[in-house]
Design an enzyme around this catalytic site. Structure first.
Site, PDB file in Angstrom:
ATOM      1  N   ASP A 130      31.741  45.109  35.924  1.00 47.08           N
ATOM      2  CA  ASP A 130      31.819  45.271  34.470  1.00 47.08           C
ATOM      3  C   ASP A 130      33.289  45.270  34.066  1.00 47.08           C
ATOM      4  O   ASP A 130      34.174  45.419  34.916  1.00 47.08           O
ATOM      5  CB  ASP A 130      31.086  46.523  33.982  1.00 47.08           C
ATOM      6  CG  ASP A 130      31.771  47.812  34.370  1.00 47.08           C
ATOM      7  OD1 ASP A 130      31.816  48.711  33.534  1.00 47.08           O
ATOM      8  OD2 ASP A 130      32.262  47.926  35.510  1.00 47.08           O
ATOM      9  N   TYR A 132      37.082  46.120  32.708  1.00 44.66           N
ATOM     10  CA  TYR A 132      37.953  47.294  32.731  1.00 44.66           C
ATOM     11  C   TYR A 132      37.754  48.079  31.438  1.00 44.66           C
ATOM     12  O   TYR A 132      37.558  47.504  30.368  1.00 44.66           O
ATOM     13  CB  TYR A 132      39.413  46.874  32.834  1.00 44.66           C
ATOM     14  CG  TYR A 132      39.779  46.148  34.108  1.00 44.66           C
ATOM     15  CD1 TYR A 132      39.653  46.759  35.352  1.00 44.66           C
ATOM     16  CD2 TYR A 132      40.264  44.844  34.072  1.00 44.66           C
ATOM     17  CE1 TYR A 132      40.004  46.094  36.527  1.00 44.66           C
ATOM     18  CE2 TYR A 132      40.631  44.166  35.239  1.00 44.66           C
ATOM     19  CZ  TYR A 132      40.492  44.801  36.456  1.00 44.66           C
ATOM     20  OH  TYR A 132      40.848  44.142  37.611  1.00 44.66           O
ATOM     21  N   PHE A 136      38.154  40.732  36.958  1.00 48.15           N
ATOM     22  CA  PHE A 136      39.329  41.161  37.725  1.00 48.15           C
ATOM     23  C   PHE A 136      40.649  40.954  36.988  1.00 48.15           C
ATOM     24  O   PHE A 136      41.674  41.499  37.392  1.00 48.15           O
ATOM     25  CB  PHE A 136      39.394  40.469  39.105  1.00 48.15           C
ATOM     26  CG  PHE A 136      38.313  40.878  40.049  1.00 48.15           C
ATOM     27  CD1 PHE A 136      38.359  42.105  40.704  1.00 48.15           C
ATOM     28  CD2 PHE A 136      37.231  40.048  40.288  1.00 48.15           C
ATOM     29  CE1 PHE A 136      37.356  42.494  41.583  1.00 48.15           C
ATOM     30  CE2 PHE A 136      36.216  40.423  41.156  1.00 48.15           C
ATOM     31  CZ  PHE A 136      36.283  41.649  41.804  1.00 48.15           C
ATOM     32  N   HIS A 171      34.437  44.582  48.807  1.00 49.47           N
ATOM     33  CA  HIS A 171      35.139  44.549  47.527  1.00 49.47           C
ATOM     34  C   HIS A 171      36.635  44.757  47.767  1.00 49.47           C
ATOM     35  O   HIS A 171      37.031  45.488  48.683  1.00 49.47           O
ATOM     36  CB  HIS A 171      34.589  45.667  46.620  1.00 49.47           C
ATOM     37  CG  HIS A 171      34.976  45.528  45.198  1.00 49.47           C
ATOM     38  ND1 HIS A 171      36.187  45.966  44.720  1.00 49.47           N
ATOM     39  CD2 HIS A 171      34.311  45.008  44.134  1.00 49.47           C
ATOM     40  CE1 HIS A 171      36.254  45.718  43.417  1.00 49.47           C
ATOM     41  NE2 HIS A 171      35.124  45.133  43.044  1.00 49.47           N
TER      42      HIS A 171
END
Length: 236
Positions: A80, A82, A93, A204
């Site tokens: 989701d 920031y 990202f 991740h």
């Protein structure tokens, strides 16, 4: 970090943003917007916005606008947006210029440098990747200020699953970079649509998991492997 953060709040009504999605993605987004889950999502997000909630990002569909459907060569899935001021701008990202680079993105640049020999940029804006055909798609497309995953489960996942499936259904070979358990749960969408793609999995890039097994992100070599598979520089 700049003291003057970019204003990335959602200020345009969501129906208007749906109407501005590029034509090549519109069959997917229009079908969702007309569906019961889509209508419920729009009503819920709009209700929160009209109640004064600060929602990010303003450019909800930036990933679709910057990476056109026929140009997709790599798909990177985030979770989701920031949830801090000035950060999210519609690309997974990525953060806008002038905003401190988040830890996960720092690890992405670290692995890119190790793999491709490219020095980290002085900013975290990944628009150049999007321009090269890297679809930077979060699975949830909005979030409220200071509340991580606050719009998860509201219905965005129905749309983003359809977008992933649509990208995978195009037979032109693509690379799907599935980093972390959340992204890896989308693997069946890719495998069910086509067998022409390369799927790469790793942990991740978060500092909590980037160096851990069973598939450490640091050292995974995915940037180079993706560029070799596609036959073009993508992460410059």
């Amino acid at each position: 970090m700049s003291l003057l953060l970019p204003d990335n709040r959602l200020s345009t009504p969501l129906p208007e943003l749906f109407a501005q999605v590029p034509p090549d993605w519109r069959d997917v987004t229009d079908a969702f917007a007309a569906s019961a889950p889509g209508q419920a999502l729009v009503q819920r997000v709009e209700a929160r916005r009209q109640q004064g909630a600060v929602i990010y990002p303003g450019d909800v569909f930036a990933a679709l606008r910057l990476t056109r459907r026929a140009d997709v060569r790599v798909v990177i899935l985030g979770q989701d947006p920031y949830h801090g001021p000035g950060q999210a701008h519609g690309l997974a990202f990525s953060v806008q210029r002038g905003v401190k680079i988040p830890p996960s993105l720092r690890n992405m640049f670290k692995e890119r440098q190790r793999d491709l020999g490219l020095s980290p940029p002085g900013h975290g804006d990944l628009t150049a990747w999007a321009d090269e055909g890297v679809l930077l798609l979060n699975t949830t497309l909005t979030v409220e200020d200071g509340q991580a995953a606050s719009h998860a489960g509201w219905g965005w996942e129905v749309l983003t699953d359809a977008l992933i499936t649509a990208a995978a259904a195009d037979p032109s070979p693509k690379v799907f970079l599935l980093w972390g358990a959340h992204a890896q749960r989308k693997r069946p969408l890719v495998e069910g649509a086509s067998d022409t793609h390369l799927i790469l999995q790793a942990n991740h890039p978060s500092p909590l998991s980037a160096a851990r097994g069973p598939q450490p992100f640091l050292g995974c070599g995915h940037f180079g492997e993706a560029e070799r598979f596609i036959g073009a520089p993508l992460f410059r």
